[in-house]
Motif scaffolding. Structure first.
Motif, PDB file in Angstrom:
ATOM      1  N   ARG A 509      63.184  53.603   7.689  1.00  0.00           N
ATOM      2  CA  ARG A 509      64.074  52.457   7.934  1.00  0.00           C
ATOM      3  C   ARG A 509      63.371  51.148   7.529  1.00  0.00           C
ATOM      4  O   ARG A 509      62.153  51.015   7.710  1.00  0.00           O
ATOM      5  N   GLN A 510      64.170  50.201   7.044  1.00  0.00           N
ATOM      6  CA  GLN A 510      63.654  48.879   6.710  1.00  0.00           C
ATOM      7  C   GLN A 510      64.620  47.806   7.188  1.00  0.00           C
ATOM      8  O   GLN A 510      65.775  48.091   7.507  1.00  0.00           O
ATOM      9  N   ALA A 511      64.141  46.580   7.228  1.00  0.00           N
ATOM     10  CA  ALA A 511      64.953  45.474   7.723  1.00  0.00           C
ATOM     11  C   ALA A 511      66.126  45.207   6.780  1.00  0.00           C
ATOM     12  O   ALA A 511      65.972  45.229   5.552  1.00  0.00           O
ATOM     13  N   CYS A 512      67.295  44.949   7.346  1.00  0.00           N
ATOM     14  CA  CYS A 512      68.492  44.620   6.560  1.00  0.00           C
ATOM     15  C   CYS A 512      68.304  43.275   5.863  1.00  0.00           C
ATOM     16  O   CYS A 512      67.921  42.283   6.497  1.00  0.00           O
ATOM     17  N   SER A 513      68.569  43.238   4.578  1.00  0.00           N
ATOM     18  CA  SER A 513      68.364  42.025   3.798  1.00  0.00           C
ATOM     19  C   SER A 513      69.265  40.886   4.259  1.00  0.00           C
ATOM     20  O   SER A 513      68.838  39.736   4.319  1.00  0.00           O
ATOM     21  N   GLN A 514      70.510  41.192   4.620  1.00  0.00           N
ATOM     22  CA  GLN A 514      71.448  40.156   5.044  1.00  0.00           C
ATOM     23  C   GLN A 514      71.150  39.660   6.452  1.00  0.00           C
ATOM     24  O   GLN A 514      71.248  38.469   6.725  1.00  0.00           O
ATOM     25  N   CYS A 515      70.794  40.557   7.336  1.00  0.00           N
ATOM     26  CA  CYS A 515      70.451  40.151   8.701  1.00  0.00           C
ATOM     27  C   CYS A 515      69.200  39.278   8.712  1.00  0.00           C
ATOM     28  O   CYS A 515      69.074  38.348   9.514  1.00  0.00           O
ATOM     29  N   LYS A 516      68.261  39.595   7.801  1.00  0.00           N
ATOM     30  CA  LYS A 516      67.017  38.830   7.753  1.00  0.00           C
ATOM     31  C   LYS A 516      67.278  37.365   7.431  1.00  0.00           C
ATOM     32  O   LYS A 516      66.575  36.475   7.919  1.00  0.00           O
ATOM     33  N   LYS A 517      68.311  37.086   6.637  1.00  0.00           N
ATOM     34  CA  LYS A 517      68.649  35.700   6.281  1.00  0.00           C
ATOM     35  C   LYS A 517      69.134  34.920   7.502  1.00  0.00           C
ATOM     36  O   LYS A 517      69.074  33.688   7.525  1.00  0.00           O
ATOM     37  N   GLN A 518      69.660  35.644   8.526  1.00  0.00           N
ATOM     38  CA  GLN A 518      70.132  35.000   9.751  1.00  0.00           C
ATOM     39  C   GLN A 518      69.092  35.074  10.863  1.00  0.00           C
ATOM     40  O   GLN A 518      69.416  34.928  12.049  1.00  0.00           O
ATOM     41  N   ASP A 519      67.817  35.332  10.480  1.00  0.00           N
ATOM     42  CA  ASP A 519      66.706  35.441  11.430  1.00  0.00           C
ATOM     43  C   ASP A 519      66.933  36.551  12.444  1.00  0.00           C
ATOM     44  O   ASP A 519      66.559  36.440  13.629  1.00  0.00           O
TER      45      ASP A 519
END
Length: 556
Positions: A509-519
């Motif tokens: 699993r890795q961090a969601c690219s879109q969620c990361k933009k919203q911190d």
């Protein structure tokens, strides 16, 4: 630049636009007698000066000094403006103003049909030599499509021609592939020929391969427009691909006759050779562009120092063409005397002049010194220009005198500047093309610019950008907008990010690219198969769909 575009200098009286009229043969014969230049006696007590003015400049350079601001020059006899036709577009008000119709005035179906015939003949010869690309004969409609793609490549700039057919979800453009394939485009480019490849080329004419098309373009430029009084002789040099072992510059020049009021190319000629050109070449170039039968008489011609010579100025005046141009001091027959000249200590705005029959030679101290001659103007008629000068440690604006030839020359050269902005310089993608194919691209350039100018002269409302956009659509037979690609293509599918690491979906699993933009740090096992970006795929949080919607909206 001689004059800043923001400088406001009044136009000299001798250069004003006169009403044109058409005289009978008897009136024209009278005009020839009336327009013969006659020397006027400036003052009865100045016999020595008057006698010296009858001596050619080259012979009296040691006896005649430069005149100063205190000396008044006489107004030269003004040539009557008698154009062969009424100046302006030679079109009917009922003629269509759409871009394709105007463009076809220069690249008509007969011209394009001849290009197709020569291109197909060249391809047949290439096929016999086992050419690289497969070939089917090109049609008139397909060649118009090809021209439309050339224009499209300037409107939409890419790094190389291959990028227009690049298959990439982020950097591809869909339009070119709907017109023709990349292989077909390169096949036409490879076999494009302007002349009959089977004809005998051993006739000593270096322009044999472009002569037919050049004659057609020249005839069209002349037939559909009559220049207004002030015209400019200009040039563009296109450098050919030079091999390292060849030190001389090899290339070709386009010499054009331009209407200074709108930038229309009234005539064009091509010169192909090594440089510097042969002696007398600049004289012959100007004379070939100024056809008295097609133009008429009384035109004012502006040119730079490449062309200007005393012989050219006087011969043009004898043909009833006024001329004004910068000149080079070291050239033959120009004034070289050192009596009362300008020096480095002369104040800015100082000027000196010598008149030799119809020609006045003027030197003006600007930064740098300006040398100009004219058969149209007096040496000085009261014009001033604004210049920045240093006073007490700061730069301030100062009004300085400006000779009439300099003022008029600067004005008409500046007025031609918008013409250069219309040129597209399509050869940016084609550095390795053969020279005659580059000439073909330059003719396309001129045809498109002239078509737009005719559109504006006839009351058209399109801007240059919209004109070119519509021309591309019409050339490529695009009646509707290109259908948008699906926002999510087949290959854009959510797949497990752990496919290469484990058979368990929770591994990797890795961090969601879109969620990361919203911190927000949200781990997800899903990624896009094409984009290789990890995205959440949840009922209440479908980042996969949001991501690809943003791509579609950005036009990628």
């Amino acid at each position: 630049m001689l004059r800043n575009k923001h400088d406001e200098t009044p136009q000299v009286d001798a250069d004003r636009e006169e009403e044109y009229h058409f005289s009978s043969e008897e009136e024209q014969e009278d005009d020839i007698e009336d327009d013969e230049y006659e020397e006027e006696t400036a003052d009865s007590s100045d016999d020595c000066d008057n006698d010296s003015e009858q001596i050619p400049v080259a012979k009296r350079a040691k006896t005649v000094s430069w005149r100063t601001e205190r000396d008044a020059d006489k107004l030269p006899k003004n040539l009557r403006f008698q154009p062969a036709r009424e100046p302006g577009p030679q079109l009917s008000p009922a003629d269509p103003l759409n871009p394709l119709s105007l463009f076809k005035l220069f690249f008509s179906k007969s011209v394009v049909s001849n290009l197709c015939k020569n291109t197909n003949a060249q391809a047949a010869r290439a096929m016999a030599k086992q050419c690289k690309y497969p070939w089917t004969d090109v049609s008139v409609e397909e060649l118009y499509h090809y021209i439309g793609l050339i224009f499209y490549m300037d409107v939409v700039r890419m790094y190389s021609v291959a990028d227009y057919w690049r298959q990439d979800p982020f950097f591809s453009v869909p339009f070119p592939s709907t017109v023709m394939s990349m292989d077909r485009y390169h096949a036409i480019l490879c076999n494009l020929h302007l002349s009959d490849p089977n004809a005998d080329e051993n006739d000593g004419d270096t322009l044999f391969k472009v002569k037919s098309l050049m004659d057609s373009i020249r005839q069209a430029c002349s037939a559909h427009y009559q220049p207004r009084r002030n015209v400019v002789v200009s040039e563009r040099f296109v450098l050919r691909k030079v091999k390292p072992v060849i030190k001389a510059k090899l290339g070709f020049r386009f010499f054009v006759l331009i209407d200074s009021s709108n930038g229309y190319t009234a005539d064009v000629s091509v010169y192909k050779t090594s440089f510097p050109p042969r002696p007398g070449f600049s004289y012959d170039t100007v004379m070939s562009l100024l056809d008295a039968k097609a133009l008429g008489s009384g035109y004012h011609v502006y040119m730079d120092d490449f062309y200007t010579t005393p012989k050219l100025m006087k011969d043009l005046f004898a043909l009833k063409f006024g001329a004004c141009g910068m000149y080079r001091d070291q050239r033959k027959d120009f004034p070289r005397n050192k009596s009362n000249p300008l020096t480095e200590k002369s104040a800015r705005g100082s000027y000196r002049w010598i008149r030799d029959g119809p020609v006045v030679f003027v030197k003006w101290m600007d930064r740098p010194e300006v040398s100009i001659c004219s058969t149209i103007h007096q040496a000085y008629t009261g014009e001033h220009v604004e210049r920045k000068v240093r006073r007490q440690g700061s730069r301030k604006t100062k009004s300085i005198p400006c000779p009439a030839p300099v003022s008029a020359y600067s004005q008409h050269i500046v007025e031609v500047d918008p013409f250069d902005q219309l040129l597209q310089y399509y050869i940016m993608h084609y550095n390795s093309l053969k020279w005659y194919k580059k000439v073909f691209l330059q003719f396309l350039d001129i045809a498109a610019a002239n078509a737009f100018i005719l559109h504006k002269e006839q009351g058209g409302k399109l801007t240059h950008k919209k004109f070119m956009d519509q021309l591309i659509e019409e050339l490529c037979s695009v009646s509707e907008e290109v259908p948008e690609q699906s926002s999510i293509q087949v290959e854009h599918l959510p797949v497990s990010g752990a496919l290469l690491e484990s058979h368990t979906a929770t591994t990797g699993r890795q961090a969601c690219s879109q969620c990361k933009k919203q911190d927000i740090r949200q781990l997800t096992p899903w990624k896009c198969q094409a984009c290789h970006v990890f995205l959440c795929v949840e009922v209440d949080r479908n980042r996969f769909l949001d991501w690809h919607k943003n791509i579609a909206c950005s036009g990628l």
